[in-house]
Design a protein around this motif. Structure first.
Motif, short mmCIF file in Angstrom:
data_model
loop_
_atom_site.label_atom_id
_atom_site.label_comp_id
_atom_site.label_asym_id
_atom_site.label_seq_id
_atom_site.Cartn_x
_atom_site.Cartn_y
_atom_site.Cartn_z
N MET A 1 0.85 -1.18 0.00
CA MET A 1 0.00 0.00 0.00
C MET A 1 0.90 1.24 0.00
SD MET A 1 -3.09 0.75 2.59
CE MET A 1 -3.63 2.36 2.97
N PRO A 2 0.67 2.18 -0.94
CA PRO A 2 1.51 3.37 -0.98
C PRO A 2 1.31 4.25 0.25
CG PRO A 2 -0.12 3.38 -2.76
CD PRO A 2 -0.32 2.13 -1.98
N GLU A 3 2.36 4.93 0.63
CA GLU A 3 2.29 5.84 1.76
C GLU A 3 2.11 7.26 1.24
OE1 GLU A 3 3.64 5.37 5.26
OE2 GLU A 3 3.60 3.20 5.13
N PHE A 4 1.22 8.01 1.88
CA PHE A 4 0.95 9.38 1.51
C PHE A 4 1.03 10.26 2.74
CE2 PHE A 4 -1.52 6.79 -1.47
CZ PHE A 4 -1.06 7.28 -2.68
N ASN A 5 1.40 11.51 2.55
CA ASN A 5 1.28 12.50 3.60
C ASN A 5 -0.15 13.03 3.51
OD1 ASN A 5 1.14 15.06 4.93
ND2 ASN A 5 3.38 15.12 4.94
N LEU A 6 -1.03 12.52 4.36
CA LEU A 6 -2.45 12.86 4.27
C LEU A 6 -2.69 14.36 4.44
CD1 LEU A 6 -4.16 9.93 6.20
CD2 LEU A 6 -4.05 10.32 3.74
N ASN A 7 -1.93 15.00 5.30
CA ASN A 7 -2.09 16.42 5.52
C ASN A 7 -1.82 17.20 4.22
OD1 ASN A 7 -2.59 18.56 7.54
ND2 ASN A 7 -0.52 19.18 6.96
N GLU A 8 -0.70 16.92 3.56
CA GLU A 8 -0.37 17.61 2.31
C GLU A 8 -1.37 17.28 1.21
OE1 GLU A 8 3.64 16.69 1.22
OE2 GLU A 8 4.48 17.70 2.98
N LEU A 9 -1.77 16.03 1.12
CA LEU A 9 -2.72 15.60 0.09
C LEU A 9 -4.07 16.30 0.27
CD1 LEU A 9 -2.91 13.71 -2.34
CD2 LEU A 9 -3.68 11.92 -0.77
N TRP A 10 -4.54 16.38 1.51
CA TRP A 10 -5.82 17.04 1.78
C TRP A 10 -5.75 18.53 1.49
CZ3 TRP A 10 -10.62 16.06 1.70
CH2 TRP A 10 -11.55 16.88 2.33
N VAL A 72 -10.92 24.70 12.09
CA VAL A 72 -11.20 24.69 13.52
C VAL A 72 -10.26 23.69 14.20
CG1 VAL A 72 -12.93 24.23 15.31
CG2 VAL A 72 -13.60 25.38 13.18
N SER A 73 -10.23 22.46 13.69
CA SER A 73 -9.32 21.45 14.23
C SER A 73 -9.05 20.39 13.18
CB SER A 73 -9.88 20.81 15.50
OG SER A 73 -10.99 19.99 15.18
N ARG A 74 -7.93 19.71 13.33
CA ARG A 74 -7.57 18.63 12.40
C ARG A 74 -6.90 17.52 13.21
NH1 ARG A 74 -4.58 20.14 7.06
NH2 ARG A 74 -6.74 20.55 6.55
N THR A 75 -7.33 16.29 12.95
CA THR A 75 -6.72 15.12 13.54
C THR A 75 -6.22 14.24 12.40
OG1 THR A 75 -8.27 15.22 15.40
CG2 THR A 75 -7.09 13.14 15.06
N VAL A 76 -4.96 13.89 12.42
CA VAL A 76 -4.38 13.08 11.35
C VAL A 76 -3.87 11.79 11.96
CG1 VAL A 76 -2.65 12.97 9.52
CG2 VAL A 76 -3.68 15.18 10.13
N GLY A 77 -4.36 10.67 11.43
CA GLY A 77 -3.88 9.36 11.83
C GLY A 77 -3.08 8.75 10.70
N GLN A 78 -2.71 7.49 10.85
CA GLN A 78 -1.91 6.81 9.84
C GLN A 78 -2.68 6.67 8.52
OE1 GLN A 78 -0.30 3.10 11.11
NE2 GLN A 78 0.68 2.68 9.15
N ASP A 79 -3.99 6.43 8.60
CA ASP A 79 -4.75 6.22 7.37
C ASP A 79 -6.05 7.02 7.31
OD1 ASP A 79 -6.14 4.87 9.29
OD2 ASP A 79 -6.25 2.98 8.19
N GLN A 80 -6.15 8.07 8.11
CA GLN A 80 -7.33 8.91 8.03
C GLN A 80 -7.03 10.32 8.51
OE1 GLN A 80 -10.48 7.37 10.46
NE2 GLN A 80 -9.31 7.48 12.33
N LEU A 81 -7.84 11.25 8.02
CA LEU A 81 -7.73 12.65 8.42
C LEU A 81 -9.14 13.14 8.69
CD1 LEU A 81 -5.64 15.42 6.84
CD2 LEU A 81 -8.10 15.76 7.07
N VAL A 82 -9.31 13.79 9.83
CA VAL A 82 -10.61 14.34 10.19
C VAL A 82 -10.44 15.85 10.36
CG1 VAL A 82 -12.49 14.34 11.87
CG2 VAL A 82 -11.27 12.21 11.36
#
Length: 113
Positions: A1-10, A72-82
């Motif tokens: 599975m490819p790794e992505f920087n979810l924060n940058e991608l979002w 307002v807020s951001r939570t970043v996990g290994q495979d999800q961003l809220v």
């Protein structure tokens, strides 16, 4: 599975939705079987073909010009961003992706969701 920087991608994804308003660039940030579901109106699509139609016909061109996202807020996990954000706009045009039934623009009011 490819790794992505979810924060940058979002950040790139939302920039193409709301700043450049570029459907193809928005889709390029998504996996082939991505889905979008705007709750509570249930607009969006599943897969790039449906999302291309949604973004190019219903979402991006139906966005008021003064639309703004305020984080307002951001939570970043290994495979999800809220993300929690305030979405604000002046209702200057119909927005069927947000207001399911056709609602005539009311102009002067500024909404914050």
């Amino acid at each position: 599975m490819p790794e992505f920087n979810l924060n940058e991608l979002w950040e790139e994804h939302t920039a193409h939705e709301f700043a450049t308003r570029d459907t193809e660039a928005t889709l390029a940030t998504m996996v082939e079987e991505a889905y979008v579901n705007h709750i509570p109106v249930l607009t969006g699509g599943h897969g790039k073909q449906e999302l291309r139609r949604f973004y190019s016909q219903d979402f991006i061109p139906k966005m008021p010009p003064d639309t703004a996202l305020t984080p307002v807020s951001r939570t970043v996990g290994q495979d999800q961003l809220v993300d929690e954000m305030i979405f604000s706009f002046t209702h200057t045009q119909e927005m069927p992706w947000m207001l399911r039934e056709s609602r005539q623009p009311i102009g002067a009011w500024r909404f914050r969701w």
